[in-house]
Write a protein that holds these residues in place. Sequence first.
Motif, PDB file in Angstrom:
ATOM      1  N   PRO A   1      -6.468   7.387  -1.383  1.00  0.00           N
ATOM      2  CA  PRO A   1      -6.535   5.966  -1.730  1.00  0.00           C
ATOM      3  C   PRO A   1      -5.859   5.006  -0.752  1.00  0.00           C
ATOM      4  O   PRO A   1      -6.411   3.926  -0.495  1.00  0.00           O
ATOM      5  N   PRO A   2      -4.679   5.302  -0.182  1.00  0.00           N
ATOM      6  CA  PRO A   2      -4.080   4.322   0.736  1.00  0.00           C
ATOM      7  C   PRO A   2      -4.974   3.970   1.914  1.00  0.00           C
ATOM      8  O   PRO A   2      -5.008   2.813   2.351  1.00  0.00           O
ATOM      9  N   LEU A   3      -5.701   4.950   2.412  1.00  0.00           N
ATOM     10  CA  LEU A   3      -6.583   4.708   3.548  1.00  0.00           C
ATOM     11  C   LEU A   3      -7.752   3.814   3.156  1.00  0.00           C
ATOM     12  O   LEU A   3      -8.051   2.810   3.816  1.00  0.00           O
ATOM     13  N   HIS A   4      -8.406   4.179   2.061  1.00  0.00           N
ATOM     14  CA  HIS A   4      -9.627   3.482   1.669  1.00  0.00           C
ATOM     15  C   HIS A   4      -9.349   2.083   1.110  1.00  0.00           C
ATOM     16  O   HIS A   4     -10.097   1.136   1.372  1.00  0.00           O
ATOM     17  N   ARG A   5      -8.282   1.936   0.330  1.00  0.00           N
ATOM     18  CA  ARG A   5      -8.004   0.627  -0.265  1.00  0.00           C
ATOM     19  C   ARG A   5      -7.518  -0.365   0.782  1.00  0.00           C
ATOM     20  O   ARG A   5      -7.810  -1.558   0.693  1.00  0.00           O
TER      21      ARG A   5
ATOM     22  N   GLY B   1       0.798  -1.221   0.000  1.00  0.00           N
ATOM     23  CA  GLY B   1       0.000   0.000   0.000  1.00  0.00           C
ATOM     24  C   GLY B   1       0.825   1.262   0.000  1.00  0.00           C
ATOM     25  O   GLY B   1       2.054   1.241   0.074  1.00  0.00           O
ATOM     26  N   GLY B   2       0.099   2.391  -0.055  1.00  0.00           N
ATOM     27  CA  GLY B   2       0.736   3.689   0.101  1.00  0.00           C
ATOM     28  C   GLY B   2       0.903   3.984   1.578  1.00  0.00           C
ATOM     29  O   GLY B   2       0.497   3.206   2.445  1.00  0.00           O
ATOM     30  N   ASP B   3       1.493   5.110   1.867  1.00  0.00           N
ATOM     31  CA  ASP B   3       1.765   5.485   3.251  1.00  0.00           C
ATOM     32  C   ASP B   3       0.523   6.129   3.855  1.00  0.00           C
ATOM     33  O   ASP B   3       0.190   7.271   3.538  1.00  0.00           O
ATOM     34  N   THR B   4      -0.156   5.414   4.746  1.00  0.00           N
ATOM     35  CA  THR B   4      -1.374   5.951   5.359  1.00  0.00           C
ATOM     36  C   THR B   4      -1.058   7.065   6.354  1.00  0.00           C
ATOM     37  O   THR B   4      -1.958   7.797   6.771  1.00  0.00           O
ATOM     38  N   ASP B   5       0.204   7.203   6.749  1.00  0.00           N
ATOM     39  CA  ASP B   5       0.616   8.284   7.652  1.00  0.00           C
ATOM     40  C   ASP B   5       1.225   9.463   6.903  1.00  0.00           C
ATOM     41  O   ASP B   5       1.777  10.372   7.516  1.00  0.00           O
TER      42      ASP B   5
ATOM     43  N   GLY C   1       9.221   0.431  -4.858  1.00  0.00           N
ATOM     44  CA  GLY C   1       8.550   0.141  -3.598  1.00  0.00           C
ATOM     45  C   GLY C   1       7.832  -1.185  -3.645  1.00  0.00           C
ATOM     46  O   GLY C   1       7.825  -1.947  -2.658  1.00  0.00           O
ATOM     47  N   GLY C   2       7.221  -1.500  -4.783  1.00  0.00           N
ATOM     48  CA  GLY C   2       6.553  -2.784  -4.944  1.00  0.00           C
ATOM     49  C   GLY C   2       7.531  -3.945  -4.919  1.00  0.00           C
ATOM     50  O   GLY C   2       7.252  -5.001  -4.333  1.00  0.00           O
ATOM     51  N   ARG C   3       8.715  -3.767  -5.529  1.00  0.00           N
ATOM     52  CA  ARG C   3       9.743  -4.818  -5.509  1.00  0.00           C
ATOM     53  C   ARG C   3      10.235  -5.068  -4.093  1.00  0.00           C
ATOM     54  O   ARG C   3      10.365  -6.213  -3.650  1.00  0.00           O
ATOM     55  N   SER C   4      10.504  -3.979  -3.369  1.00  0.00           N
ATOM     56  CA  SER C   4      11.031  -4.114  -2.009  1.00  0.00           C
ATOM     57  C   SER C   4      10.026  -4.810  -1.090  1.00  0.00           C
ATOM     58  O   SER C   4      10.389  -5.701  -0.303  1.00  0.00           O
ATOM     59  N   ALA C   5       8.766  -4.408  -1.184  1.00  0.00           N
ATOM     60  CA  ALA C   5       7.737  -5.025  -0.357  1.00  0.00           C
ATOM     61  C   ALA C   5       7.598  -6.511  -0.674  1.00  0.00           C
ATOM     62  O   ALA C   5       7.480  -7.356   0.224  1.00  0.00           O
ATOM     63  N   THR C   6       7.622  -6.836  -1.952  1.00  0.00           N
ATOM     64  CA  THR C   6       7.480  -8.240  -2.360  1.00  0.00           C
ATOM     65  C   THR C   6       8.668  -9.064  -1.903  1.00  0.00           C
ATOM     66  O   THR C   6       8.517 -10.223  -1.475  1.00  0.00           O
ATOM     67  N   ARG C   7       9.869  -8.479  -1.960  1.00  0.00           N
ATOM     68  CA  ARG C   7      11.062  -9.189  -1.489  1.00  0.00           C
ATOM     69  C   ARG C   7      10.895  -9.583  -0.026  1.00  0.00           C
ATOM     70  O   ARG C   7      11.234 -10.713   0.370  1.00  0.00           O
ATOM     71  N   SER C   8      10.361  -8.671   0.780  1.00  0.00           N
ATOM     72  CA  SER C   8      10.173  -8.979   2.198  1.00  0.00           C
ATOM     73  C   SER C   8       9.113 -10.063   2.391  1.00  0.00           C
ATOM     74  O   SER C   8       9.233 -10.906   3.288  1.00  0.00           O
ATOM     75  N   PHE C   9       8.079 -10.061   1.535  1.00  0.00           N
ATOM     76  CA  PHE C   9       7.065 -11.117   1.617  1.00  0.00           C
ATOM     77  C   PHE C   9       7.687 -12.495   1.324  1.00  0.00           C
ATOM     78  O   PHE C   9       7.412 -13.474   2.010  1.00  0.00           O
ATOM     79  N   LEU C  10       8.492 -12.540   0.270  1.00  0.00           N
ATOM     80  CA  LEU C  10       9.037 -13.819  -0.175  1.00  0.00           C
ATOM     81  C   LEU C  10      10.082 -14.370   0.782  1.00  0.00           C
ATOM     82  O   LEU C  10      10.409 -15.568   0.735  1.00  0.00           O
TER      83      LEU C  10
ATOM     84  N   LEU D   1       4.565  -1.166   2.899  1.00  0.00           N
ATOM     85  CA  LEU D   1       4.445   0.082   2.141  1.00  0.00           C
ATOM     86  C   LEU D   1       5.225  -0.025   0.840  1.00  0.00           C
ATOM     87  O   LEU D   1       6.350  -0.527   0.817  1.00  0.00           O
ATOM     88  N   GLY D   2       4.611   0.472  -0.227  1.00  0.00           N
ATOM     89  CA  GLY D   2       5.282   0.490  -1.533  1.00  0.00           C
ATOM     90  C   GLY D   2       5.389   1.878  -2.114  1.00  0.00           C
ATOM     91  O   GLY D   2       6.018   2.080  -3.156  1.00  0.00           O
ATOM     92  N   TYR D   3       4.748   2.857  -1.472  1.00  0.00           N
ATOM     93  CA  TYR D   3       4.871   4.275  -1.825  1.00  0.00           C
ATOM     94  C   TYR D   3       4.497   4.586  -3.280  1.00  0.00           C
ATOM     95  O   TYR D   3       4.978   5.551  -3.862  1.00  0.00           O
TER      96      TYR D   3
END
Length: 343
Positions: A193-197, A182-186, A226-235, A219-221
């Motif tokens: 969109p980050p809040l609602h999605r 997601g985006g940064d809700t803070d 950002g999407g690559r970094s977040a996915t790396r942490s998931f994997l 967060l992927g910003y």
Amino acid sequence: MVASIEDVARRAGVSIATVSRALRGLPDVAAGTRDRVLTAANELNYVASPFAARLASGRTATIGLVVPFVNRWFFAEVIATVEAELRQAGFDLLLYNLGDEDGRRRFFDEMPMRKRVDGVLVASLVLEDAEFDALTALHRPVGLLGIEREGFLSAGIDDVAAARAAVDHLVSLGHRRIGLIGGDTDDPMRFTPPLHRRDGYRHSLAAVGVEPDPDLERLGYFTVEGGRSATRSFLELPDRPTAIFAESDEMAYGAIREIYRSGLVPGEEVAVMGFDDQPFAELMDLSTVRQPVGVQAQDVTTRLLARIAGADDDDGDPRDPAVVLPTELVLRASTQGPDGASS
């Protein structure tokens, strides 16, 4: 050399104010004087400044567009659509990119567009009461994109429902361990969109009894990296997710790249769902939520211009309903069930 209004006044032997009134056809100018002014203007090939004419009429033929960022796909689409609509209507666009919290504070404290615009559009900002009050104090029609407020024109989508539909689809395929990028809700810009999605994602999981897992929210910003970094942490998790919901297509592109880099196959071993249906989504074979960005921007711009056109006669109906436009779930190869079943 281009003739000025001062040249016309000297040639006709009258004041600049008289030239202005004569050329605008106002009734408080004697017929003989008007004829002298028109003759002088014709002899000098004088062309009145459109800007001066706007000021004389009390209108600027300009709309202010306020955005939190200009370097994201959504806002680029909004700016292009609004500018095209305004150009067709003979209006100019005055763009305000807030950029950061300091820029936002200065804008609402100083209201630099005061007396420079006939109306204002604000895109995807969660506004505080004081900020709404500042907009109201402009005494200009205001349109909102992606947010709603009683008494203001608005257009947008239901981000919560759209995100829930996306995650519901992953759930229907059998996925229960679903990561969120997601985006940064803070974010101090309070982009909506980050809040609602995120809410839509959580509602979908809650409906099937899945508790929120902080390890599965990253967060992927709204960037590919950002999407690559977040996915790396998931994997890297001992129990990695079988599916990922990214709150934007950019982050989903990054997720797909990182899944490939890890030797896995997107859609077969890790499903990926995006949001937006940007032009590259089809090339990436990305399942996503299609939102009509241009239609939203066009709708609120058209109604704002209509409100301005009628402002001399009435102030419009303050109870104008918010327009909520539909989204569409677009399914491609990036989403399959955890057992490899096709989406």
